[in-house]
Motif scaffolding. Sequence first.
Motif, mmCIF file in Angstrom:
data_model
loop_
_atom_site.group_PDB
_atom_site.id
_atom_site.type_symbol
_atom_site.label_atom_id
_atom_site.label_comp_id
_atom_site.label_asym_id
_atom_site.label_seq_id
_atom_site.Cartn_x
_atom_site.Cartn_y
_atom_site.Cartn_z
ATOM 1 N N ALA A 1 0.857 -1.049 0.063
ATOM 2 C CA ALA A 1 -0.039 0.026 0.056
ATOM 3 C C ALA A 1 0.821 1.100 -0.087
ATOM 4 N N ILE A 2 1.973 1.235 0.924
ATOM 5 C CA ILE A 2 2.759 2.332 0.758
ATOM 6 C C ILE A 2 3.551 2.696 -0.430
ATOM 7 N N THR A 3 4.112 1.787 -0.973
ATOM 8 C CA THR A 3 4.710 1.594 -2.160
ATOM 9 C C THR A 3 3.796 2.249 -3.461
ATOM 10 N N ILE A 4 2.692 1.723 -3.598
ATOM 11 C CA ILE A 4 1.866 2.348 -4.578
ATOM 12 C C ILE A 4 1.320 3.603 -4.282
ATOM 13 N N ASN A 5 1.100 3.786 -2.891
ATOM 14 C CA ASN A 5 0.463 5.490 -2.460
ATOM 15 C C ASN A 5 1.640 6.478 -2.932
ATOM 16 N N THR A 6 2.870 5.975 -2.586
ATOM 17 C CA THR A 6 3.823 7.169 -2.681
ATOM 18 C C THR A 6 4.498 7.046 -4.114
ATOM 19 N N PHE B 1 3.301 5.151 -7.249
ATOM 20 C CA PHE B 1 2.459 4.712 -8.509
ATOM 21 C C PHE B 1 1.208 5.284 -8.632
ATOM 22 N N GLU B 2 0.724 6.229 -7.710
ATOM 23 C CA GLU B 2 -0.540 6.787 -7.899
ATOM 24 C C GLU B 2 -0.509 8.281 -8.317
#
Length: 479
Positions: free
Chosen positions: A376-381, A383-384
């Motif tokens: 979740a943190i990787t995507i939020n930071t 890739f969004e």
Amino acid sequence: MKLLLLPVGLLLPTVCGWLALTLLERDHPVLQSLERWTLSTVFGLTLTMYLSFITHILGIIRFTFTGLLAVQIVTVLVLGLVWMRMRTLWTPSPLPTLPASPRLPRAVKMVLILLMVWTVLKLLGGFAVLTGTPPYEDDVFNNWNMRGKLFFLTQKLSLEYEAGNEALSTGGVHSYPVTVPLTKTWLASLAGEWDEGLVNSVHFVWFLASLSLVYCTLRRRLSRAWALIGAYGLCSLPLYFLHGTVAYADVFLSVHILAAISLLYGAVQSTDRLRRLSFLRLSALAMGLLVFTKNEGLLMYLPVLVLLVLVSLWFLRKSGKLEARDIRSALLHYIVLIGIVLIPWILFKWFHHLNFGNAKPVSNLTIAWQQGVANAITINTFFEGNWIFLFPFLLCMLCVRWKDAFRSEAVIMSALLLIILLGQLPLYFFTGLSTEAVNQTGYARGLVQLAPVAITLLVLLTNSWFSQIQLQGKDLQKN
């Protein structure tokens, strides 16, 4: 038409802020005009709301138009009298000169103008949505607006309210500082009624202040074009723009964080001893007021900022840029200006058994590995679309320009970002706060709070990179 009351409501708090800043600068002013008025508005609102809170809990005033106005008038009179006395003793030195802004090619100038026009149109649209749409966001009507309206109707700092035959608590949100809701109470009192558009309009002021402060921070070091790029970049971040045009309080917190670190950065990069001391006194005020913004200001950001202050003062003393008596004076200002807000607020929380966490107690957290947090943190930071390419670019620049990031004055901002972002990861990985990351709520809001600092650092490092490329190109042409 009630929106015309917004500048009226900002007038006395802004004057209070201007006087406080001027007195702390003494005879060595360091703030340019735009930065001075930006900080005057931000600090003035927080300062007058804090003083209103103190006088209310002491039983001196109620949250009426007369009571809130009296606090502002008395504050202006007291600060004004001191200022009139001091200006007869001080001979202000000239303001520090800003870096030159070379003439830009016509094509570049046209691009910048188009981007600024587009930004203004976006801001106007955001303001229309903020003031013309009934609030539906959970934190708005369950926290900021609800408490502001409760203060307005009861004319007191209500921690509970009557609903039918029951006394209902306002929930964990009553543990938050009251600056935001009390500002809304003041505007409603000025209008004589609760008007959602008017009370929400102040959030747009904090949004504009964050853009202005990014510009001013960069302008102290870079040309006008680079400073404009920084302000445009912050306004272009989708999630930050969203928070700036709804009645959330994370942009409000972010501008206080940027102010605190920007003024400390100014002290470290200054080449004049007395101007450096002026910056330190101003940053002490910023850190004191940070306590009265949101709970994160006290729990997360203030300890890190205090650490950075101590390290900065140690470095300045070791390098001979400040004398021992300067260090003692600076520390005294930090202790007094932080303590005068911190101690009463902590005592109030303890007396009323209020949580120190973000509407949740921090003492009941259980330690256990939480699934799905890393993803979740990787995507939020990275890739969004919330941040476009801010954090991937910043990470690249931290690696490419690591000397500028960690061996120059910019280390102040780099350290703040890394300590906060890395320091909160264990909370998400090992406690029930993992839901704040998995659901993209608390973690995403944390990035909103740090976005102005991140943009400022990115522009500083990118400018350094471009400057090196230009120098290398000139060397190749000579050879």
